[in-house]
Enzyme design. Sequence first.
Site, PDB file in Angstrom:
ATOM      1  N   ARG A 134       5.505 -12.811   9.604  1.00  0.00           N
ATOM      2  CA  ARG A 134       6.178 -11.564   9.252  1.00  0.00           C
ATOM      3  C   ARG A 134       7.523 -11.482   9.976  1.00  0.00           C
ATOM      4  NH1 ARG A 134       2.780  -7.541   9.408  1.00  0.00           N
ATOM      5  NH2 ARG A 134       4.175  -5.852   9.899  1.00  0.00           N
ATOM      6  N   LYS A 187       4.444   0.846   9.113  1.00  0.00           N
ATOM      7  CA  LYS A 187       4.541   2.127   8.417  1.00  0.00           C
ATOM      8  C   LYS A 187       3.857   3.234   9.211  1.00  0.00           C
ATOM      9  CE  LYS A 187       3.270   0.112   4.588  1.00  0.00           C
ATOM     10  NZ  LYS A 187       2.627  -0.036   3.289  1.00  0.00           N
ATOM     11  N   GLU A 193       0.866  -1.166   0.000  1.00  0.00           N
ATOM     12  CA  GLU A 193       0.000   0.000   0.000  1.00  0.00           C
ATOM     13  C   GLU A 193       0.915   1.232   0.000  1.00  0.00           C
ATOM     14  OE1 GLU A 193      -2.650   0.369   3.366  1.00  0.00           O
ATOM     15  OE2 GLU A 193      -3.492   2.238   2.567  1.00  0.00           O
TER      16      GLU A 193
HETATM   17  P1  ATP Z   1       2.865  -2.111   7.744  1.00  0.00           P
HETATM   18  O1  ATP Z   1       2.067  -2.583   8.907  1.00  0.00           O
HETATM   19  O2  ATP Z   1       4.311  -1.965   8.029  1.00  0.00           O
HETATM   20  O3  ATP Z   1       2.291  -0.905   7.107  1.00  0.00           O
HETATM   21  P2  ATP Z   1       1.602  -3.627   5.805  1.00  0.00           P
HETATM   22  O4  ATP Z   1       1.419  -5.091   5.813  1.00  0.00           O
HETATM   23  O5  ATP Z   1       0.409  -2.795   6.096  1.00  0.00           O
HETATM   24  O6  ATP Z   1       2.809  -3.292   6.725  1.00  0.00           O
HETATM   25  P3  ATP Z   1       1.752  -3.427   3.007  1.00  0.00           P
HETATM   26  O7  ATP Z   1       2.194  -2.292   2.182  1.00  0.00           O
HETATM   27  O8  ATP Z   1       0.330  -3.808   2.981  1.00  0.00           O
HETATM   28  O9  ATP Z   1       2.211  -3.109   4.479  1.00  0.00           O
HETATM   29  O10 ATP Z   1       2.672  -4.687   2.745  1.00  0.00           O
HETATM   30  C1  ATP Z   1       2.997  -5.204   1.482  1.00  0.00           C
HETATM   31  C2  ATP Z   1       3.386  -6.641   1.654  1.00  0.00           C
HETATM   32  O11 ATP Z   1       4.485  -6.769   2.533  1.00  0.00           O
HETATM   33  C3  ATP Z   1       2.254  -7.455   2.235  1.00  0.00           C
HETATM   34  O12 ATP Z   1       2.128  -8.643   1.485  1.00  0.00           O
HETATM   35  C4  ATP Z   1       2.684  -7.727   3.643  1.00  0.00           C
HETATM   36  O13 ATP Z   1       2.181  -8.960   4.083  1.00  0.00           O
HETATM   37  C5  ATP Z   1       4.205  -7.724   3.530  1.00  0.00           C
HETATM   38  N1  ATP Z   1       4.817  -7.336   4.802  1.00  0.00           N
HETATM   39  C6  ATP Z   1       4.558  -6.220   5.516  1.00  0.00           C
HETATM   40  N2  ATP Z   1       5.271  -6.214   6.664  1.00  0.00           N
HETATM   41  C7  ATP Z   1       6.011  -7.353   6.671  1.00  0.00           C
HETATM   42  C8  ATP Z   1       6.956  -7.938   7.585  1.00  0.00           C
HETATM   43  N3  ATP Z   1       7.280  -7.340   8.726  1.00  0.00           N
HETATM   44  N4  ATP Z   1       7.507  -9.123   7.254  1.00  0.00           N
HETATM   45  C9  ATP Z   1       7.189  -9.727   6.101  1.00  0.00           C
HETATM   46  N5  ATP Z   1       6.324  -9.234   5.201  1.00  0.00           N
HETATM   47  C10 ATP Z   1       5.726  -8.060   5.478  1.00  0.00           C
HETATM   48 MG    MG Z   2      -1.350  -3.031   4.926  1.00  0.00          MG
END
Ligand code: ATP
Ligand code: MG
Length: 577
Positions: free
Chosen positions: A279, A289, A53
């Site tokens: 994760r 983020k 995102e």
């Molecule tokens: P954040 O909570 O940091 O914003 P998010 O999952 O909301 O993380 P996205 O932009 O939706 O962020 O993530 C893109 C991809 O990266 C998704 O498939 C998510 O599952 C993966 N991802 C995010 N954080 C991690 C992590 N700590 N370890 C492994 N994969 C991750």
């Molecule tokens: Mg997300």
Amino acid sequence: MNRPDPSRSDSSAGTPKSGGASKAPAVDFIRAIINEDLAAGRHKTVATRFPPEPNGYLHIGHAKSICLNFGIAEEYGGTCNLRFDDTNPVKEEQEYVDSIQRDVRWLSFDWDDRLYYASDYFDQLYEFAERLIQDGKAYVDSLTADEIREHRGTLTEPGRESPFRNRPAAESLDLFRRMRAGEFPDGTHVLRAKIDMNSPNILMRDPTLYRIRHASHHRTGDQWCIYPMYDFTHCLSDALEHITHSICTLEFENNRPLYDWVLDHLPVPSRPHQYEFARLNLTYTVMSKRKLLELVKERRVNGWDDPRMPTLAGLRRRGYSREAIRSFCDRIGVAKTESTVDLALLEFCVREDLNKRAPRVMGVLRPLRIVIENYPVDRIEEVEAINNPEEPEAGTRKVPFSRVLYLERDDFREDPPKKFYRLAPGREVRLRYAYFITCTGIVKDEQGEVTELRCTYDPATRGGDAPDGRKVKSTIHWVSAAHALPAEIRLYDRLFNHPNPAGGKEGDWKDHLNPDSLEVIPQAWVEPSLRTARAGAIFQFERLGYFCVDPDSRLRALVFNRTATLRDTWAKIEQRQ
Ligand code: ATP
Ligand code: MG
């Protein structure tokens, strides 16, 4: 087709491997599933995607997902799409879209022409939503957000049906079209899937599919005032892109039944499946983020690319190489159980990589002036220094030597304790690549602070060896005062002083910020060969650590970030275990 060798099966995926352990990706549970799918003929090729995102910069956790998705595509000769999951216009920005592309490319992965945006599918998603309404599988609910929450029930109590749940499909369709046309303010209606208000899985209790949001979108502008929810968008985007294996993190496990429900009730062009892995969590940092944005907005750090941040932009500026980050992702493996990886493992990977590649130079962080009294005032010699002992082809360079030098203040003690073998009154040490020197006198200021040392050198020891075979116990680094370049050095420590800053119940996670995470040395001295060093170049300052030229550097005003010290805490931890 190039498939991973199943004989490398690895039962310890998820536990860090030490030292120079195997580099090849082991067969984790996801690759095992893919192998089975291919063997059984369920798929002929593998198609994955990385779906960020664009609401912030990518962090090291995302690198794990990038390495997994793009890595699988590479290994299996398949494809991996980059898809922006841009369904929330309020939080998303072009700056983030650009930084995400830069970071994925920096890790050396490529999506070719497969750059997609969920917002490209808005028309198609809208049609799918109308289809669900017509099929009696979705309805417009006119309860308020609070009422919907109340009706949803809890883990122990079932939900209650909305009074609008059984409104005729034609009425829902009419309302949905008017939602789209902009007739209603935010929050007055939503589109919900008609699934099961008694489901033990709360996400299946008639989840929201669309909401009204009168907001400009970074790509579609004011074309839409209703936006699809993640759960509706994600699975359909996967299906439209013919993704075979939709890999996401464990927190989406409960969303999987909804993922399947949507795809089962619509005429989709392909049938992807979702798989969840644990994760990456890392000690002494936060990895969301939302939290990282807070640090940036409140100026707790100097932007998204502050070298203390766990973002890829920050790590890059700090001097962490893509090779080190990819090697780290290989080592941590992919598993289904949550775990927290020691930050020291990431630092180990950085040191391992930089030890092989970083040119050696000399720099003095906290200078102590020495005058070699028997060295001619006007003489300048050039001594030959090895660029990288790990890489003989890197050759040698010339370093100027003269009567007045700077040494590291720490390398001298007026009253040396036991086991301190470096310079002290009357003691002889070796200057790296140059001569043996002996300390013959100390100059102090009025406060009694040592300001200068007087020394002599032995001309017979040029190159660093005594012809009579006498030994010294220590070799120390130096720069020639007349030739050295001034440099600002930024030393970093961990951003938080708690191993799990966001995990505690009590207090604010920001209370755990380390107040000493940045120390600036305004004037250190580095050898003159660094005059032409470019931003991003990484060096090992002998005996001190790895340092990376910061983009703030200007001609004659070098700025270095300390990437890592030389001390390898991970190796020590390993030894203890
Ligand atoms: P954040 O909570 O940091 O914003 P998010 O999952 O909301 O993380 P996205 O932009 O939706 O962020 O993530 C893109 C991809 O990266 C998704 O498939 C998510 O599952 C993966 N991802 C995010 N954080 C991690 C992590 N700590 N370890 C492994 N994969 C991750
Ligand atoms: Mg997300």
